[in-house]
Design a protein around this motif. Structure first.
Motif, PDB file in Angstrom:
ATOM      1  N   PHE A   1       0.831  -1.202   0.000  1.00  0.00           N
ATOM      2  CA  PHE A   1       0.000   0.000   0.000  1.00  0.00           C
ATOM      3  C   PHE A   1       0.869   1.257   0.000  1.00  0.00           C
ATOM      4  O   PHE A   1       0.518   2.263  -0.640  1.00  0.00           O
ATOM      5  CB  PHE A   1      -0.922   0.003   1.216  1.00  0.00           C
ATOM      6  N   ALA A   2       2.008   1.200   0.692  1.00  0.00           N
ATOM      7  CA  ALA A   2       2.937   2.338   0.654  1.00  0.00           C
ATOM      8  C   ALA A   2       3.456   2.559  -0.761  1.00  0.00           C
ATOM      9  O   ALA A   2       3.607   3.700  -1.221  1.00  0.00           O
ATOM     10  CB  ALA A   2       4.092   2.101   1.618  1.00  0.00           C
ATOM     11  N   GLY A   3       3.708   1.454  -1.479  1.00  0.00           N
ATOM     12  CA  GLY A   3       4.154   1.581  -2.865  1.00  0.00           C
ATOM     13  C   GLY A   3       3.103   2.213  -3.754  1.00  0.00           C
ATOM     14  O   GLY A   3       3.412   3.012  -4.642  1.00  0.00           O
ATOM     15  N   VAL A   4       1.835   1.857  -3.514  1.00  0.00           N
ATOM     16  CA  VAL A   4       0.739   2.467  -4.277  1.00  0.00           C
ATOM     17  C   VAL A   4       0.677   3.964  -4.010  1.00  0.00           C
ATOM     18  O   VAL A   4       0.505   4.780  -4.926  1.00  0.00           O
ATOM     19  CB  VAL A   4      -0.604   1.793  -3.921  1.00  0.00           C
ATOM     20  N   LEU A   5       0.816   4.362  -2.756  1.00  0.00           N
ATOM     21  CA  LEU A   5       0.786   5.781  -2.409  1.00  0.00           C
ATOM     22  C   LEU A   5       1.930   6.546  -3.077  1.00  0.00           C
ATOM     23  O   LEU A   5       1.736   7.606  -3.660  1.00  0.00           O
ATOM     24  CB  LEU A   5       0.869   5.951  -0.886  1.00  0.00           C
ATOM     25  N   ILE A   6       3.129   5.956  -3.017  1.00  0.00           N
ATOM     26  CA  ILE A   6       4.291   6.614  -3.610  1.00  0.00           C
ATOM     27  C   ILE A   6       4.141   6.725  -5.123  1.00  0.00           C
ATOM     28  O   ILE A   6       4.489   7.737  -5.739  1.00  0.00           O
ATOM     29  CB  ILE A   6       5.580   5.847  -3.258  1.00  0.00           C
ATOM     30  N   GLY A   7       3.582   5.662  -5.735  1.00  0.00           N
ATOM     31  CA  GLY A   7       3.483   5.646  -7.191  1.00  0.00           C
ATOM     32  C   GLY A   7       2.379   6.513  -7.752  1.00  0.00           C
ATOM     33  O   GLY A   7       2.433   6.917  -8.918  1.00  0.00           O
ATOM     34  N   THR A   8       1.354   6.808  -6.953  1.00  0.00           N
ATOM     35  CA  THR A   8       0.191   7.515  -7.491  1.00  0.00           C
ATOM     36  C   THR A   8       0.066   8.955  -7.039  1.00  0.00           C
ATOM     37  O   THR A   8      -0.462   9.786  -7.772  1.00  0.00           O
ATOM     38  CB  THR A   8      -1.111   6.779  -7.105  1.00  0.00           C
ATOM     39  N   ILE A   9       0.527   9.278  -5.834  1.00  0.00           N
ATOM     40  CA  ILE A   9       0.385  10.656  -5.356  1.00  0.00           C
ATOM     41  C   ILE A   9       1.183  11.599  -6.248  1.00  0.00           C
ATOM     42  O   ILE A   9       2.359  11.378  -6.534  1.00  0.00           O
ATOM     43  CB  ILE A   9       0.864  10.774  -3.894  1.00  0.00           C
ATOM     44  N   GLY A  10       0.529  12.621  -6.703  1.00  0.00           N
ATOM     45  CA  GLY A  10       1.174  13.593  -7.586  1.00  0.00           C
ATOM     46  C   GLY A  10       0.980  13.293  -9.049  1.00  0.00           C
ATOM     47  O   GLY A  10       1.335  14.098  -9.899  1.00  0.00           O
ATOM     48  N   ASN A  11       0.395  12.121  -9.377  1.00  0.00           N
ATOM     49  CA  ASN A  11       0.127  11.775 -10.769  1.00  0.00           C
ATOM     50  C   ASN A  11      -1.369  11.635 -10.943  1.00  0.00           C
ATOM     51  O   ASN A  11      -2.046  11.037 -10.117  1.00  0.00           O
ATOM     52  CB  ASN A  11       0.830  10.451 -11.134  1.00  0.00           C
ATOM     53  N   HIS A  12      -1.911  12.169 -12.019  1.00  0.00           N
ATOM     54  CA  HIS A  12      -3.363  12.199 -12.216  1.00  0.00           C
ATOM     55  C   HIS A  12      -3.830  11.218 -13.282  1.00  0.00           C
ATOM     56  O   HIS A  12      -4.801  11.454 -13.967  1.00  0.00           O
ATOM     57  CB  HIS A  12      -3.812  13.618 -12.579  1.00  0.00           C
ATOM     58  N   GLY A  13      -3.053  10.124 -13.463  1.00  0.00           N
ATOM     59  CA  GLY A  13      -3.506   9.071 -14.375  1.00  0.00           C
ATOM     60  C   GLY A  13      -3.370   9.415 -15.841  1.00  0.00           C
ATOM     61  O   GLY A  13      -3.980   8.811 -16.682  1.00  0.00           O
ATOM     62  N   SER A  14      -2.555  10.446 -16.192  1.00  0.00           N
ATOM     63  CA  SER A  14      -2.427  10.837 -17.592  1.00  0.00           C
ATOM     64  C   SER A  14      -1.394  10.015 -18.328  1.00  0.00           C
ATOM     65  O   SER A  14      -1.215  10.152 -19.527  1.00  0.00           O
ATOM     66  CB  SER A  14      -2.038  12.318 -17.671  1.00  0.00           C
ATOM     67  N   GLY A  15      -0.671   9.188 -17.594  1.00  0.00           N
ATOM     68  CA  GLY A  15       0.332   8.368 -18.254  1.00  0.00           C
ATOM     69  C   GLY A  15       1.697   9.005 -18.269  1.00  0.00           C
ATOM     70  O   GLY A  15       2.643   8.423 -18.763  1.00  0.00           O
ATOM     71  N   SER A  16       1.852  10.200 -17.700  1.00  0.00           N
ATOM     72  CA  SER A  16       3.128  10.885 -17.757  1.00  0.00           C
ATOM     73  C   SER A  16       4.095  10.379 -16.719  1.00  0.00           C
ATOM     74  O   SER A  16       5.289  10.585 -16.818  1.00  0.00           O
ATOM     75  CB  SER A  16       2.913  12.389 -17.565  1.00  0.00           C
ATOM     76  N   GLY A  17       3.583   9.694 -15.675  1.00  0.00           N
ATOM     77  CA  GLY A  17       4.441   9.270 -14.583  1.00  0.00           C
ATOM     78  C   GLY A  17       5.464   8.250 -15.014  1.00  0.00           C
ATOM     79  O   GLY A  17       6.640   8.359 -14.724  1.00  0.00           O
TER      80      GLY A  17
END
Length: 371
Positions: A350-366
């Motif tokens: 769950f920590a990995g999910v938070l790190i990977g998603t916070i700050g990214n809005h699902g546009s694919g740029s991450g």
């Protein structure tokens, strides 16, 4: 009419790659792996991004297969090393991949006509440039399906392949041979998901598009092809024609086809024939299951897309896997109780999910910048 037949055969041959993967987990390993539903679009997502960045289309097949192998490795490690049930391990990886797919390529990607695929690459055009696109797709798909089938048949005859097949039939036998059956399970799941992602890659290049929800129901399709193919092969091997072939020395191999042959046959037939619709109580149960499993999920998905950012949607989507681990402790009791290793795995995941998603809005740029 001919175009419809060509298209049907092409789809069947492409999906045969997925069926090979499902055959390994469900038939050979007896491992109900649900990673397929998210690993399939993972291969398509990696392919779409790499094609748009100018990577050789044939190289994208290898990259997608490698991504699928990593996903399978995660499922295998969660099951074998952390002691999570096989079904739940697949659900955890499947849910995590749903967020990863959004990070890689967003919700939808279209590959422009100007971008070359394996069906329009220079080598293919040099060999089959005088044929229509439909025929080129059919030939390339046929070559890929046969090559993968032959490689799997050769592998199953090796020592590692025989041990892999033995794990599903009698895991104790593998242990008595001083082999680690857990490692063999991991290897089988890795190979399976690599083939599933490879199928997603080929389909993405065939359709020139990717969708985050294109993997829904793929594990059901794969199971159907395996069941249909194996049933037909069993019927054939007990027929008089097969008995006659066994009497001819040079044709005995035709009387006992390999399991991959059954899968290939089932994939082609399932694309060309509509399944028999259930009736009565079975139909009611199917409707209830479909209402909850498909309709409700689509409704919640699009409501979340409209009201939430991709980051928060990915976080909420990932919670169902971790809640499944917790609820399993209360539902199954000692059979699937919470252990320190599972607790640590859930926390880290769950920590990995938070790190990977916070700050990214699902546009694919991450993650798209790394591809």
């Amino acid at each position: 009419m001919s175009d419809l037949i060509i298209s049907t055969l092409t789809q069947g041959l492409i999906y045969a790659l997925l069926s090979y993967g499902v055959y390994i987990t469900y038939s050979v390993l007896d491992f109900p792996d649900l990673t397929v539903d998210s690993c399939f679009p993972l291969g398509a997502a990696v392919t779409a991004i790499l094609l748009l960045k100018g990577v050789d289309p044939w190289a994208t097949l290898l990259c997608s297969a490698a991504a699928g192998a990593i996903a399978g490795l995660c499922t295998g490690l969660i099951h074998v090393r952390l002691g999570v049930r096989d079904l739940l391990a697949g659900i955890i990886t499947m849910t995590a991949l749903s967020s990863i797919n959004l990070l890689i390529a967003g919700s939808n990607v279209t590959v422009e006509r100007a971008v070359d695929t394996i069906f329009t690459s220079k080598g293919v055009m040099a060999l089959f440039g005088n044929l229509t696109l439909g025929w080129r797709k059919l030939i390339i798909s046929l070559v890929l399906a046969i090559v993968v089938k032959l490689l799997l048949d050769l592998y199953f005859r090796t020592k590692s392949g025989l041990l892999l097949r033995a794990v599903g039939d009698n895991g104790t036998l593998v242990t008595t041979l001083a082999q680690n059956k857990g490692n063999m399970k991991i290897l089988g799941v890795v190979i399976s998901n690599a083939l599933v992602a490879l199928c997603g890659s080929v389909l993405c290049q065939e359709q020139r598009s990717y969708s985050a929800v294109m993997g829904i129901g793929q594990v059901v399709f794969g199971l159907a092809t395996v069941i249909i193919g194996i049933s037909l092969i069993r019927f054939f091997t007990s027929s008089k024609a097969a008995q006659g072939l066994r009497k001819v020395k040079g044709l005995r191999f035709l009387a006992t086809p390999q399991g991959t042959t059954a899968v290939l046959l089932g994939s082609i037939l399932l694309q060309g024939k509509a399944p028999r619709l259930p009736r009565g109580r079975v139909a009611a149960e199917c409707c209830a299951l479909g209402l909850w499993q498909t309709t409700a999920q689509y409704a919640f998905y699009y409501i979340a897309v409209a009201m939430l950012t991709g980051a928060f949607g990915g976080i909420l989507n990932s919670t169902q896997s971790f809640l499944g681990v917790i609820f399993a402790h209360f539902i199954y009791g000692n059979a699937d109780r919470m252990t320190p290793a599972k607790t640590l795995g859930c926390a880290v995941g769950f920590a990995g999910v938070l790190i990977g998603t916070i700050g990214n809005h699902g546009s694919g740029s991450g993650w798209g910048g790394f591809c």
